[in-house]
Design an enzyme around this catalytic site. Structure first.
Site, short mmCIF file in Angstrom:
data_model
loop_
_atom_site.label_atom_id
_atom_site.label_comp_id
_atom_site.label_asym_id
_atom_site.label_seq_id
_atom_site.Cartn_x
_atom_site.Cartn_y
_atom_site.Cartn_z
N THR A 123 2.45 3.50 -7.26
CA THR A 123 2.52 3.90 -5.98
C THR A 123 1.94 5.30 -5.81
OG1 THR A 123 4.05 4.40 -4.05
CG2 THR A 123 5.01 4.85 -6.15
N ILE A 138 0.69 -1.26 -0.26
CA ILE A 138 0.12 -0.11 0.15
C ILE A 138 1.06 1.29 0.09
CG2 ILE A 138 -1.70 1.28 1.26
CD1 ILE A 138 -2.77 -1.18 2.46
N CYS A 139 0.70 2.25 -0.98
CA CYS A 139 1.40 3.38 -1.07
C CYS A 139 2.93 3.16 -1.18
CB CYS A 139 0.93 4.25 0.17
SG CYS A 139 1.31 6.07 0.03
N SER A 140 3.53 3.69 -0.03
CA SER A 140 5.20 3.57 -0.27
C SER A 140 5.55 2.38 0.14
CB SER A 140 5.77 4.58 0.85
OG SER A 140 5.17 4.54 2.04
N GLY A 141 4.62 1.36 0.58
CA GLY A 141 5.21 -0.14 0.80
C GLY A 141 5.96 -0.78 -0.34
#
Length: 360
Positions: free
Chosen positions: A151, A131-134
Protein backbone atom coordinates in the site's frame (compact mmCIF):
# COMPACT_ATOMS: atom_id res chain seq x y z
CA UNK A 1 22.25 14.90 -24.49
CA UNK A 2 19.53 12.97 -26.31
CA UNK A 3 18.29 14.59 -29.51
CA UNK A 4 14.76 15.88 -29.77
CA UNK A 5 12.28 13.30 -31.12
CA UNK A 6 10.68 13.68 -34.53
CA UNK A 7 6.93 14.27 -34.55
CA UNK A 8 5.29 11.49 -36.53
CA UNK A 9 1.63 10.70 -36.98
CA UNK A 10 1.20 6.95 -37.19
CA UNK A 11 -2.07 5.08 -37.57
CA UNK A 12 -1.84 1.94 -35.42
CA UNK A 13 -2.66 -1.44 -36.84
CA UNK A 14 -5.86 -3.05 -35.52
CA UNK A 15 -5.14 -5.16 -32.47
CA UNK A 16 -6.97 -8.43 -31.89
CA UNK A 17 -7.41 -8.74 -28.14
CA UNK A 18 -7.31 -12.52 -28.28
CA UNK A 19 -4.46 -12.75 -30.78
CA UNK A 20 -1.80 -14.12 -28.44
CA UNK A 21 -2.06 -17.75 -27.43
CA UNK A 22 0.36 -17.02 -24.59
CA UNK A 23 -1.97 -14.33 -23.29
CA UNK A 24 -5.57 -15.40 -23.95
CA UNK A 25 -8.30 -12.87 -23.16
CA UNK A 26 -9.76 -13.30 -19.65
CA UNK A 27 -12.66 -15.75 -19.49
CA UNK A 28 -14.78 -13.08 -17.79
CA UNK A 29 -13.89 -9.61 -19.14
CA UNK A 30 -16.25 -7.66 -16.85
CA UNK A 31 -14.33 -5.26 -14.59
CA UNK A 32 -16.36 -3.78 -11.73
CA UNK A 33 -15.04 -0.79 -9.78
CA UNK A 34 -16.46 -0.06 -6.34
CA UNK A 35 -17.93 3.35 -5.53
CA UNK A 36 -18.66 4.61 -2.04
CA UNK A 37 -19.51 7.84 -0.27
CA UNK A 38 -16.25 9.76 0.00
CA UNK A 39 -14.87 8.03 -3.11
CA UNK A 40 -11.17 8.63 -3.85
CA UNK A 41 -11.48 10.41 -7.20
CA UNK A 42 -7.99 9.83 -8.58
CA UNK A 43 -7.93 6.11 -7.84
CA UNK A 44 -11.41 5.71 -9.31
CA UNK A 45 -10.29 7.65 -12.38
CA UNK A 46 -7.39 5.23 -12.84
CA UNK A 47 -9.82 2.30 -12.95
CA UNK A 48 -12.04 4.10 -15.47
CA UNK A 49 -9.14 5.21 -17.66
CA UNK A 50 -7.54 1.77 -17.83
CA UNK A 51 -10.63 -0.42 -18.08
CA UNK A 52 -13.67 1.76 -18.69
CA UNK A 53 -12.88 3.72 -21.85
CA UNK A 54 -14.11 2.47 -25.23
CA UNK A 55 -11.12 1.01 -27.08
CA UNK A 56 -12.42 -0.31 -30.42
CA UNK A 57 -8.86 -0.72 -31.65
CA UNK A 58 -8.37 -3.48 -29.06
CA UNK A 59 -10.99 -5.80 -30.54
CA UNK A 60 -14.21 -7.37 -29.30
CA UNK A 61 -12.55 -9.35 -26.51
CA UNK A 62 -11.58 -6.23 -24.57
CA UNK A 63 -12.81 -5.48 -21.07
CA UNK A 64 -16.34 -4.44 -20.18
CA UNK A 65 -16.78 -2.04 -17.27
CA UNK A 66 -19.38 -1.25 -14.59
CA UNK A 67 -19.53 0.66 -11.32
CA UNK A 68 -21.00 -0.91 -8.18
CA UNK A 69 -22.14 1.28 -5.28
CA UNK A 70 -21.63 -0.19 -1.83
CA UNK A 71 -24.49 1.93 -0.44
CA UNK A 72 -27.73 3.23 -1.97
CA UNK A 73 -28.43 6.70 -3.32
CA UNK A 74 -26.27 9.46 -4.72
CA UNK A 75 -22.63 9.24 -3.76
CA UNK A 76 -20.21 12.06 -3.04
CA UNK A 77 -16.63 11.86 -4.27
CA UNK A 78 -13.55 13.86 -3.35
CA UNK A 79 -13.61 17.25 -5.03
CA UNK A 80 -17.35 17.85 -4.73
CA UNK A 81 -18.32 15.35 -7.44
CA UNK A 82 -21.64 13.54 -7.12
CA UNK A 83 -22.30 10.32 -8.98
CA UNK A 84 -24.74 7.48 -9.57
CA UNK A 85 -23.50 3.92 -10.06
CA UNK A 86 -24.61 1.22 -12.50
CA UNK A 87 -25.79 -1.02 -9.69
CA UNK A 88 -25.12 -2.31 -6.22
CA UNK A 89 -23.12 -5.11 -4.68
CA UNK A 90 -25.03 -7.61 -6.80
CA UNK A 91 -22.74 -6.63 -9.68
CA UNK A 92 -19.82 -8.26 -7.88
CA UNK A 93 -21.39 -11.67 -8.51
CA UNK A 94 -21.00 -11.06 -12.25
CA UNK A 95 -17.48 -9.61 -12.22
CA UNK A 96 -14.31 -11.23 -13.47
CA UNK A 97 -12.20 -8.48 -11.86
CA UNK A 98 -13.13 -6.17 -8.97
CA UNK A 99 -11.25 -2.94 -8.26
CA UNK A 100 -11.26 -1.21 -4.87
CA UNK A 101 -10.15 2.37 -5.68
CA UNK A 102 -8.92 3.57 -2.31
CA UNK A 103 -10.93 3.74 0.91
CA UNK A 104 -12.31 6.35 3.27
CA UNK A 105 -9.56 5.78 5.82
CA UNK A 106 -7.42 3.09 7.41
CA UNK A 107 -9.48 3.22 10.61
CA UNK A 108 -12.87 3.52 8.89
CA UNK A 109 -14.89 0.30 9.28
CA UNK A 110 -15.64 -1.70 6.15
CA UNK A 111 -19.31 -2.75 5.88
CA UNK A 112 -19.80 -6.46 6.47
CA UNK A 113 -22.06 -6.70 3.43
CA UNK A 114 -19.15 -5.52 1.26
CA UNK A 115 -16.76 -7.99 2.89
CA UNK A 116 -19.20 -10.84 2.29
CA UNK A 117 -19.72 -9.86 -1.34
CA UNK A 118 -15.96 -9.67 -1.94
CA UNK A 119 -15.33 -13.03 -0.29
CA UNK A 120 -18.09 -14.66 -2.33
CA UNK A 121 -16.86 -13.15 -5.59
CA UNK A 122 -13.28 -14.20 -4.92
CA UNK A 123 -14.35 -17.73 -3.97
CA UNK A 124 -16.26 -17.91 -7.26
CA UNK A 125 -13.06 -17.02 -9.15
CA UNK A 126 -13.09 -13.23 -9.49
CA UNK A 127 -9.81 -11.34 -9.18
CA UNK A 128 -9.73 -8.52 -6.64
CA UNK A 129 -7.42 -5.53 -7.00
CA UNK A 130 -6.84 -2.62 -4.62
CA UNK A 131 -5.31 0.77 -5.29
CA UNK A 132 -3.55 2.60 -2.45
CA UNK A 133 -5.71 2.58 0.74
CA UNK A 134 -8.16 0.15 -0.87
CA UNK A 135 -5.92 -2.54 0.62
CA UNK A 136 -7.70 -2.04 3.95
CA UNK A 137 -10.95 -3.22 2.37
CA UNK A 138 -9.33 -6.42 1.12
CA UNK A 139 -7.67 -6.96 4.50
CA UNK A 140 -10.96 -6.44 6.34
CA UNK A 141 -12.58 -9.02 4.07
CA UNK A 142 -9.87 -11.53 5.01
CA UNK A 143 -8.59 -11.80 1.46
CA UNK A 144 -5.02 -10.88 2.40
CA UNK A 145 -4.56 -13.27 5.30
CA UNK A 146 -1.25 -15.07 4.84
CA UNK A 147 -0.58 -13.17 1.62
CA UNK A 148 1.86 -10.51 0.48
CA UNK A 149 0.42 -7.05 -0.05
CA UNK A 150 1.50 -3.45 -0.39
CA UNK A 151 0.00 0.00 0.00
CA UNK A 152 1.08 3.64 0.11
CA UNK A 153 4.23 4.11 2.17
CA UNK A 154 2.28 6.26 4.64
CA UNK A 155 -0.01 3.31 5.44
CA UNK A 156 2.38 0.37 5.64
CA UNK A 157 2.92 0.56 9.41
CA UNK A 158 -0.80 0.94 9.98
CA UNK A 159 -1.55 -2.08 7.80
CA UNK A 160 0.99 -4.16 9.73
CA UNK A 161 -0.50 -3.09 13.06
CA UNK A 162 -4.13 -3.72 12.11
CA UNK A 163 -3.55 -6.94 10.16
CA UNK A 164 -0.46 -8.77 11.48
CA UNK A 165 -1.34 -11.85 9.40
CA UNK A 166 -0.64 -9.87 6.20
CA UNK A 167 2.93 -9.89 4.90
CA UNK A 168 3.34 -6.20 4.08
CA UNK A 169 5.90 -5.47 1.34
CA UNK A 170 6.70 -1.79 1.83
CA UNK A 171 9.12 -1.06 -1.01
CA UNK A 172 7.40 -2.11 -4.24
CA UNK A 173 4.94 -0.48 -6.64
CA UNK A 174 2.58 -3.44 -6.59
CA UNK A 175 2.21 -7.07 -5.61
CA UNK A 176 0.58 -9.63 -7.89
CA UNK A 177 -0.72 -12.53 -5.83
CA UNK A 178 -2.52 -14.15 -8.72
CA UNK A 179 -6.16 -13.53 -7.86
CA UNK A 180 -5.44 -10.82 -5.27
CA UNK A 181 -3.43 -7.78 -6.38
CA UNK A 182 -2.47 -4.66 -4.44
CA UNK A 183 -0.75 -1.41 -5.44
CA UNK A 184 1.20 1.20 -3.54
CA UNK A 185 0.33 4.91 -3.70
CA UNK A 186 -2.33 6.25 -6.04
CA UNK A 187 -0.19 6.55 -9.19
CA UNK A 188 1.10 3.00 -8.64
CA UNK A 189 -2.44 1.92 -9.46
CA UNK A 190 -1.63 2.77 -13.08
CA UNK A 191 1.39 0.46 -12.93
CA UNK A 192 -0.68 -2.37 -11.48
CA UNK A 193 -3.52 -1.98 -13.98
CA UNK A 194 -1.07 -1.96 -16.89
CA UNK A 195 0.52 -5.08 -15.41
CA UNK A 196 -2.88 -6.80 -15.35
CA UNK A 197 -3.50 -5.82 -18.97
CA UNK A 198 -0.08 -7.25 -19.83
CA UNK A 199 -1.04 -10.45 -18.00
CA UNK A 200 -4.37 -10.71 -19.82
CA UNK A 201 -3.48 -9.57 -23.34
CA UNK A 202 0.31 -9.39 -23.60
CA UNK A 203 2.90 -6.65 -23.75
CA UNK A 204 1.71 -5.14 -27.04
CA UNK A 205 -1.73 -4.40 -25.58
CA UNK A 206 -0.22 -2.90 -22.42
CA UNK A 207 2.13 -0.79 -24.52
CA UNK A 208 -0.75 0.55 -26.61
CA UNK A 209 -2.78 1.53 -23.56
CA UNK A 210 0.28 3.11 -21.93
CA UNK A 211 0.97 5.08 -25.09
CA UNK A 212 -2.54 6.53 -25.00
CA UNK A 213 -2.02 7.53 -21.38
CA UNK A 214 1.45 8.91 -22.20
CA UNK A 215 3.04 6.88 -19.40
CA UNK A 216 5.74 4.19 -19.40
CA UNK A 217 4.33 0.69 -20.00
CA UNK A 218 6.33 -0.44 -17.01
CA UNK A 219 7.92 1.67 -14.30
CA UNK A 220 10.73 -0.06 -12.45
CA UNK A 221 11.43 0.92 -8.88
CA UNK A 222 9.94 0.93 -5.46
CA UNK A 223 8.43 3.53 -3.20
CA UNK A 224 11.39 5.86 -3.48
CA UNK A 225 8.70 7.81 -5.26
CA UNK A 226 8.79 10.45 -2.54
CA UNK A 227 12.21 11.79 -3.54
CA UNK A 228 13.46 15.13 -2.28
CA UNK A 229 13.60 16.73 -5.73
CA UNK A 230 12.03 15.48 -8.94
CA UNK A 231 14.97 16.77 -11.03
CA UNK A 232 18.45 18.02 -10.20
CA UNK A 233 18.98 21.66 -9.51
CA UNK A 234 19.76 23.71 -12.60
CA UNK A 235 23.47 24.00 -11.92
CA UNK A 236 23.71 20.18 -11.50
CA UNK A 237 21.43 19.03 -14.32
CA UNK A 238 24.05 19.81 -16.97
CA UNK A 239 26.40 17.37 -15.21
CA UNK A 240 24.09 14.60 -13.96
CA UNK A 241 21.84 14.53 -17.05
CA UNK A 242 24.53 13.59 -19.60
CA UNK A 243 26.07 11.16 -17.11
CA UNK A 244 22.76 9.33 -16.64
CA UNK A 245 22.26 9.23 -20.42
CA UNK A 246 25.72 7.70 -20.84
CA UNK A 247 25.11 5.09 -18.13
CA UNK A 248 21.84 4.13 -19.78
CA UNK A 249 23.52 3.81 -23.19
CA UNK A 250 26.42 1.73 -21.85
CA UNK A 251 24.72 -0.75 -19.53
CA UNK A 252 27.43 -3.35 -20.05
CA UNK A 253 30.16 -1.21 -18.50
CA UNK A 254 31.24 -0.99 -14.88
CA UNK A 255 30.67 2.36 -13.20
CA UNK A 256 32.78 2.75 -10.05
CA UNK A 257 31.52 5.53 -7.80
CA UNK A 258 34.92 7.22 -7.80
CA UNK A 259 34.92 7.40 -11.61
CA UNK A 260 31.34 8.68 -11.76
CA UNK A 261 31.97 11.35 -9.14
CA UNK A 262 35.16 12.49 -10.84
CA UNK A 263 33.42 12.72 -14.23
CA UNK A 264 30.97 15.30 -12.87
CA UNK A 265 33.45 17.17 -10.70
CA UNK A 266 32.07 16.14 -7.32
CA UNK A 267 33.37 14.34 -4.29
CA UNK A 268 32.05 10.80 -3.86
CA UNK A 269 29.95 11.81 -0.87
CA UNK A 270 28.42 14.79 -2.68
CA UNK A 271 27.79 12.75 -5.81
CA UNK A 272 25.96 9.99 -3.92
CA UNK A 273 23.81 12.51 -2.07
CA UNK A 274 22.86 14.46 -5.19
CA UNK A 275 22.33 11.39 -7.36
CA UNK A 276 19.86 9.97 -4.83
CA UNK A 277 18.14 13.33 -4.44
CA UNK A 278 17.69 13.48 -8.20
CA UNK A 279 16.66 9.87 -8.88
CA UNK A 280 15.32 8.59 -5.58
CA UNK A 281 17.87 5.78 -5.37
CA UNK A 282 21.57 4.92 -5.38
CA UNK A 283 23.64 4.56 -8.58
CA UNK A 284 23.88 0.79 -8.08
CA UNK A 285 20.14 0.32 -7.65
CA UNK A 286 19.38 2.71 -10.52
CA UNK A 287 21.73 0.78 -12.80
CA UNK A 288 20.14 -2.53 -11.77
CA UNK A 289 16.70 -1.16 -12.54
CA UNK A 290 17.83 0.01 -15.98
CA UNK A 291 19.41 -3.36 -16.74
CA UNK A 292 16.27 -5.19 -15.66
CA UNK A 293 14.13 -2.89 -17.79
CA UNK A 294 16.32 -3.56 -20.82
CA UNK A 295 16.25 -7.31 -20.24
CA UNK A 296 12.47 -7.29 -19.89
CA UNK A 297 12.10 -5.32 -23.10
CA UNK A 298 14.26 -7.82 -24.96
CA UNK A 299 12.41 -10.79 -23.48
CA UNK A 300 9.09 -9.27 -24.56
CA UNK A 301 10.02 -8.04 -28.02
CA UNK A 302 12.99 -10.04 -29.36
CA UNK A 303 13.95 -13.61 -30.19
CA UNK A 304 17.40 -13.28 -28.63
CA UNK A 305 18.48 -16.11 -26.39
CA UNK A 306 18.78 -15.64 -22.64
CA UNK A 307 22.60 -15.58 -22.77
CA UNK A 308 22.58 -12.86 -25.44
CA UNK A 309 20.04 -10.82 -23.49
CA UNK A 310 22.15 -11.07 -20.34
CA UNK A 311 25.11 -9.67 -22.29
CA UNK A 312 23.18 -6.84 -24.00
CA UNK A 313 21.49 -5.76 -20.76
CA UNK A 314 24.78 -5.63 -18.91
CA UNK A 315 24.43 -8.60 -16.54
CA UNK A 316 27.42 -10.41 -18.00
CA UNK A 317 26.11 -13.94 -17.41
CA UNK A 318 22.83 -15.82 -17.46
CA UNK A 319 23.39 -16.78 -13.81
CA UNK A 320 23.50 -13.13 -12.78
CA UNK A 321 20.44 -12.31 -14.90
CA UNK A 322 18.46 -15.19 -13.36
CA UNK A 323 19.56 -14.23 -9.86
CA UNK A 324 18.27 -10.67 -10.18
CA UNK A 325 15.03 -11.78 -11.86
CA UNK A 326 14.41 -14.12 -8.95
CA UNK A 327 15.34 -11.53 -6.35
CA UNK A 328 13.59 -8.52 -7.86
CA UNK A 329 10.69 -10.00 -9.84
CA UNK A 330 10.09 -13.39 -8.18
CA UNK A 331 10.32 -15.20 -11.52
CA UNK A 332 12.82 -16.42 -14.13
CA UNK A 333 13.67 -14.87 -17.50
CA UNK A 334 12.13 -17.88 -19.27
CA UNK A 335 8.92 -17.65 -17.27
CA UNK A 336 8.72 -13.92 -17.89
CA UNK A 337 9.11 -14.44 -21.65
CA UNK A 338 6.50 -17.21 -21.63
CA UNK A 339 4.03 -14.89 -19.92
CA UNK A 340 4.71 -11.56 -21.64
CA UNK A 341 6.74 -12.30 -24.76
CA UNK A 342 5.28 -11.49 -28.15
CA UNK A 343 7.82 -13.69 -29.93
CA UNK A 344 8.56 -16.68 -27.66
CA UNK A 345 11.78 -18.53 -28.34
CA UNK A 346 11.78 -22.32 -28.59
CA UNK A 347 13.42 -23.86 -25.56
CA UNK A 348 12.33 -21.13 -23.13
CA UNK A 349 10.09 -23.37 -21.06
CA UNK A 350 7.79 -21.57 -18.61
CA UNK A 351 8.46 -21.89 -14.94
CA UNK A 352 6.50 -20.14 -12.22
CA UNK A 353 4.53 -17.03 -13.24
CA UNK A 354 5.65 -13.60 -11.97
CA UNK A 355 4.32 -12.94 -8.49
CA UNK A 356 5.59 -9.47 -7.76
CA UNK A 357 6.86 -6.53 -9.73
CA UNK A 358 8.92 -3.55 -8.59
CA UNK A 359 12.50 -3.49 -7.44
CA UNK A 360 13.31 -3.98 -3.83
Amino acid sequence: MASLPYMLKIMPKPFAASQSSANPAPANPLVVALAYDGLCTFEFGVAVELFGLPRPEMGEGWYRFAVAAIEPGELRATGGIRMMADGGLDLLAQAGTIIVPGWRGADTPVPEALCEALRAAHARGARVLSICSGVFVLAAAGLLSGRRATTHWRYTDKLKALYPDVEVVPDVLYVDGGTVLTSAGSAAGIDLCLHLIRRDFGSEAANRVARRLVVPPHRDGGQAQFIERAVPEVHESARLGPLIDRMRAELGKDFPIAVLARSVGMSERTFLRRFEAATGTTPARWLLGERLARARQLLEESTFGIEQIADIAGFGSTQTLRHHFRQQLSTTPAAYRATFGRMPTAGDAPADAPAMAGAR
